[in-house]
Design a protein around this motif. Structure first.
Motif, PDB file in Angstrom:
ATOM      1  N   GLU A  21       0.838  -1.208   0.000  1.00 57.18           N
ATOM      2  CA  GLU A  21       0.000   0.000   0.000  1.00 57.18           C
ATOM      3  C   GLU A  21       0.873   1.258   0.000  1.00 57.18           C
ATOM      4  O   GLU A  21       0.579   2.236  -0.690  1.00 57.18           O
ATOM      5  CB  GLU A  21      -0.900  -0.023   1.248  1.00 57.18           C
ATOM      6  N   LEU A  22       1.940   1.197   0.778  1.00 53.43           N
ATOM      7  CA  LEU A  22       2.869   2.332   0.878  1.00 53.43           C
ATOM      8  C   LEU A  22       3.492   2.636  -0.486  1.00 53.43           C
ATOM      9  O   LEU A  22       3.524   3.785  -0.929  1.00 53.43           O
ATOM     10  CB  LEU A  22       3.964   2.006   1.899  1.00 53.43           C
ATOM     11  N   LYS A  24       2.358   1.801  -3.376  1.00 54.68           N
ATOM     12  CA  LYS A  24       1.301   2.225  -4.305  1.00 54.68           C
ATOM     13  C   LYS A  24       1.047   3.730  -4.178  1.00 54.68           C
ATOM     14  O   LYS A  24       0.708   4.400  -5.146  1.00 54.68           O
ATOM     15  CB  LYS A  24       0.019   1.442  -3.995  1.00 54.68           C
ATOM     16  N   ASN A  25       1.252   4.235  -2.958  1.00 55.90           N
ATOM     17  CA  ASN A  25       1.034   5.665  -2.700  1.00 55.90           C
ATOM     18  C   ASN A  25       2.331   6.477  -2.788  1.00 55.90           C
ATOM     19  O   ASN A  25       2.472   7.515  -2.148  1.00 55.90           O
ATOM     20  CB  ASN A  25       0.386   5.862  -1.326  1.00 55.90           C
ATOM     21  N   ASN A  26       3.280   5.959  -3.562  1.00 53.64           N
ATOM     22  CA  ASN A  26       4.541   6.670  -3.825  1.00 53.64           C
ATOM     23  C   ASN A  26       5.441   6.823  -2.606  1.00 53.64           C
ATOM     24  O   ASN A  26       6.214   7.778  -2.516  1.00 53.64           O
ATOM     25  CB  ASN A  26       4.263   8.052  -4.422  1.00 53.64           C
ATOM     26  N   PRO A  51       8.642   9.701   1.146  1.00 53.24           N
ATOM     27  CA  PRO A  51       8.083   9.824  -0.205  1.00 53.24           C
ATOM     28  C   PRO A  51       9.201   9.634  -1.238  1.00 53.24           C
ATOM     29  O   PRO A  51      10.331  10.069  -1.014  1.00 53.24           O
ATOM     30  CB  PRO A  51       7.544  11.262  -0.249  1.00 53.24           C
TER      31      PRO A  51
END
Length: 198
Positions: A21-22, A24-26, A51
Motif C-alpha cells: 500500500e505504501l 502504491k502511494n509513492n 516519499p
C-alpha cells in the motif's frame, strides 16, 4: 562531505500488505539501523517511510552525502547503506540507512576525480577511468566528497593502482592491485611509437 535532509515517518505496520500500500502511494519503506544494540547484539532498527520524491536528490546523484534523517521530528545523522531497485521499472523499493557513530569509522564509496593532463595523453594515448568510486574506511567527518588522483606524470600504457594511492586519515578498502585509471595506447600512439623506433 555535504549533508542532505530527508524527512520520514515512523511505520507501525511493516507487513507485506502495508508495504504494498505504501509503495502504491509513492512511498518507500526504509530502515535505520541505530548505534544502540538490542539484546542479541544487533543494531536497533527503526522502520520508517519516505516519499519517493524525498529520496531523488540522494539516490540519483554522483555526490555522496551525510543524511540528516528527520523521522517524525527526531534528527539522526546517517549514511545510505543499501538501495533495492525494481528490476524492470528501476523504482526505489527499499532503502537502508546506518546511523553514524562519530567515534567509529564508517565504510563509504567515494567518487574518484582525475586531475592533470597525463603525459601519455599528450603522446596520443587515451585516459580511461576504470574505478569511478573507491571504498574508504574512516571517521565520517574526514571523508572527502571526492578522491583526487593526479595523473600528470602517467605515461603511455601506464596505470595507477589502488596500492599506489594514499590519503590522510583514510584507509582504502579496494584490492591494492585494482587499476584506478590507465593511459591506453591508441592506434595513432602505436603508429607514432613505431615511427619513433625506426
Amino acid at each position: 562531505m555535504k549533508s542532505i535532509e530527508i524527512k520520514g515517518t515512523v511505520r507501525t505496520d511493516v507487513g507485506k500488505k502495508a508495504t504494498h500500500e505504501l509503495r502504491k502511494n509513492n512511498g518507500v519503506p526504509c530502515v535505520l539501523y541505530g548505534v544502540q544494540k538490542d539484546e542479541n547484539g544487533l543494531p536497533v532498527a527503526t522502520h520508517f517511510s519516505v516519499p519517493t520524491e524525498g529520496l531523488r536528490n540522494l539516490v540519483y546523484t554522483p555526490h555522496i552525502y551525510v543524511v540528516d534523517l528527520n523521522i517524525d521530528g527526531k534528527i539522526v545523522n546517517a549514511i545510505l547503506k543499501d538501495i533495492q531497485f525494481h528490476p524492470v521499472t528501476d523504482a526505489i523499493l527499499h532503502v537502508d540507512f546506518y546511523q553514524i557513530d562519530e567515534a567509529k569509522p564508517i565504510v563509504m564509496e567515494v567518487p574518484v576525480q582525475l586531475e592533470g593532463l597525463a603525459e601519455g595523453v599528450r603522446a596520443g594515448g587515451k585516459l580511461a577511468l576504470q574505478l569511478r568510486k573507491l571504498k574508504v574506511k574512516a571517521l565520517y567527518n574526514v571523508i572527502p566528497e571526492r578522491l583526487v588522483v593526479d595523473v600528470t606524470s602517467l605515461g603511455l600504457g601506464k596505470t595507477v593502482k589502488v596500492g599506489e594511492l594514499s590519503y590522510e586519515g583514510l584507509e582504502l578498502i579496494n584490492a591494492k592491485e585494482a587499476v584506478v585509471c590507465a593511459v591506453k595506447l591508441t592506434r595513432a600512439a602505436r603508429g607514432a611509437a613505431a615511427t619513433a623506433g625506426k
